[in-house]
Design an enzyme around this catalytic site. Structure first.
Site, mmCIF file in Angstrom:
data_model
loop_
_atom_site.group_PDB
_atom_site.id
_atom_site.type_symbol
_atom_site.label_atom_id
_atom_site.label_comp_id
_atom_site.label_asym_id
_atom_site.label_seq_id
_atom_site.Cartn_x
_atom_site.Cartn_y
_atom_site.Cartn_z
ATOM 1 N N HIS A 17 1.298 -0.897 -0.171
ATOM 2 C CA HIS A 17 -0.158 0.172 -0.397
ATOM 3 C C HIS A 17 0.703 1.372 0.066
ATOM 4 C CE1 HIS A 17 -2.867 -2.431 2.285
ATOM 5 N NE2 HIS A 17 -3.326 -2.484 1.103
ATOM 6 N N LYS A 41 -18.208 -5.751 7.730
ATOM 7 C CA LYS A 41 -16.724 -6.389 7.926
ATOM 8 C C LYS A 41 -16.887 -6.182 9.149
ATOM 9 C CE LYS A 41 -14.425 -6.425 3.415
ATOM 10 N NZ LYS A 41 -12.839 -6.123 2.508
ATOM 11 N N ARG A 94 -1.672 -5.999 -8.649
ATOM 12 C CA ARG A 94 -0.892 -6.721 -8.358
ATOM 13 C C ARG A 94 -0.564 -7.392 -9.462
ATOM 14 N NH1 ARG A 94 -2.901 -7.975 -2.359
ATOM 15 N NH2 ARG A 94 -4.671 -7.493 -3.810
ATOM 16 N N SER A 131 -3.034 -7.953 2.951
ATOM 17 C CA SER A 131 -3.351 -7.138 3.946
ATOM 18 C C SER A 131 -3.440 -8.265 4.884
ATOM 19 C CB SER A 131 -4.301 -6.278 4.247
ATOM 20 O OG SER A 131 -4.078 -5.129 4.258
HETATM 21 O O1 PNS Z 1 -8.883 -3.063 0.107
HETATM 22 P P1 PNS Z 1 -9.850 -2.789 -0.614
HETATM 23 O O2 PNS Z 1 -11.251 -4.279 0.843
HETATM 24 O O3 PNS Z 1 -10.030 -3.862 -1.261
HETATM 25 O O4 PNS Z 1 -11.247 -1.893 -1.158
HETATM 26 C C1 PNS Z 1 -12.246 -2.004 -1.561
HETATM 27 C C2 PNS Z 1 -12.420 -0.141 -1.923
HETATM 28 C C3 PNS Z 1 -12.794 0.203 -0.482
HETATM 29 C C4 PNS Z 1 -12.133 0.594 -2.332
HETATM 30 C C5 PNS Z 1 -14.532 -0.642 -2.521
HETATM 31 O O5 PNS Z 1 -14.628 -1.446 -1.283
HETATM 32 C C6 PNS Z 1 -14.937 0.778 -2.244
HETATM 33 O O6 PNS Z 1 -14.586 1.209 -2.939
HETATM 34 N N1 PNS Z 1 -16.680 1.154 -1.402
HETATM 35 C C7 PNS Z 1 -16.365 1.898 -0.824
HETATM 36 C C8 PNS Z 1 -18.707 1.971 -2.024
HETATM 37 C C9 PNS Z 1 -18.460 1.787 -3.237
HETATM 38 O O7 PNS Z 1 -18.211 2.735 -3.788
HETATM 39 N N2 PNS Z 1 -18.953 0.976 -4.080
HETATM 40 C C10 PNS Z 1 -19.320 0.506 -5.101
HETATM 41 C C11 PNS Z 1 -17.826 0.413 -5.764
HETATM 42 S S1 PNS Z 1 -17.394 0.145 -7.579
#
Ligand code: PNS
Length: 165
Positions: A17, A41, A94, A131
């Site tokens: 990150h 979560k 990745r 993570s």
């Molecule tokens: O570290 P992660 O869990 O891969 O991050 C995922 C994240 C936070 C980028 C994604 O879940 C997100 O944007 N969540 C916010 C809710 C949202 O906007 N959902 C629609 C995505 S198209």
């Protein structure tokens, strides 16, 4: 002012990150590291702990002094991005396994609000790192030194009850 937003769960932040945040800071005037508050979560670390670890780790990033902000958000990322006048969401890719879902999210975010997403290829040094894997290794007593900031190693040790090194 060009602003990048690096969103994520960051449970916990890894060196992968940090590599993306540091490289985003080279391309943008400022970077907002946005920690998702997701009641659905069950993270290992609370949101304030995750933010604290991120603030500590990003404070010492070379050439990024004062240009990285760590904040939390709830709800849709695009709403947050628009509120914060974000130029682009920046994500690390990745491997090809990341691509499908990241592409879907990028296209949805563009459709919802015209918010751009830019992908950076993860440094090969960190391409296997996540993570989830770090937590799994730590829970089973493995050594995660060098994969996450030292503060995170210590917090993982406390949280997963590892014996001191
Ligand atoms: O570290 P992660 O869990 O891969 O991050 C995922 C994240 C936070 C980028 C994604 O879940 C997100 O944007 N969540 C916010 C809710 C949202 O906007 N959902 C629609 C995505 S198209």
């Amino acid at each position: 002012m060009r602003t990048a937003c690096c969103p994520g769960t960051y449970d916990p932040v890894t060196n992968g990150h940090l590599d993306i945040v540091a490289r985003a800071a080279k391309c943008f005037d400022r970077v907002i590291v946005a920690v998702l508050i997701n009641p659905a979560k069950q993270p290992l670390f609370g949101v304030e702990e995750r933010i604290g670890m991120l603030r500590d780790a990003t404070a010492s990033l070379p050439d990024a002094a004062g240009r990285v902000e760590v904040a939390s958000f709830e709800g849709l990322l695009v709403d947050y991005a628009r509120r914060r006048q974000v130029t682009a969401i920046v994500k690390g890719l990745r491997a090809v396994s990341d691509f499908d879902y990241e592409l879907q999210m990028a296209q949805m975010n563009y459709r919802l609000a015209g918010v751009e997403t830019m992908f950076m290829t993860t440094s090969p040094t960190w391409s296997y790192l996540s993570s989830s894997l770090v937590k799994d290794v730590a829970r089973h007593g493995g050594d995660v030194t060098g994969l996450v900031p030292d503060l995170v190693v210590a917090r993982l040790r406390e949280r997963t009850q590892l014996p001191p090194a």
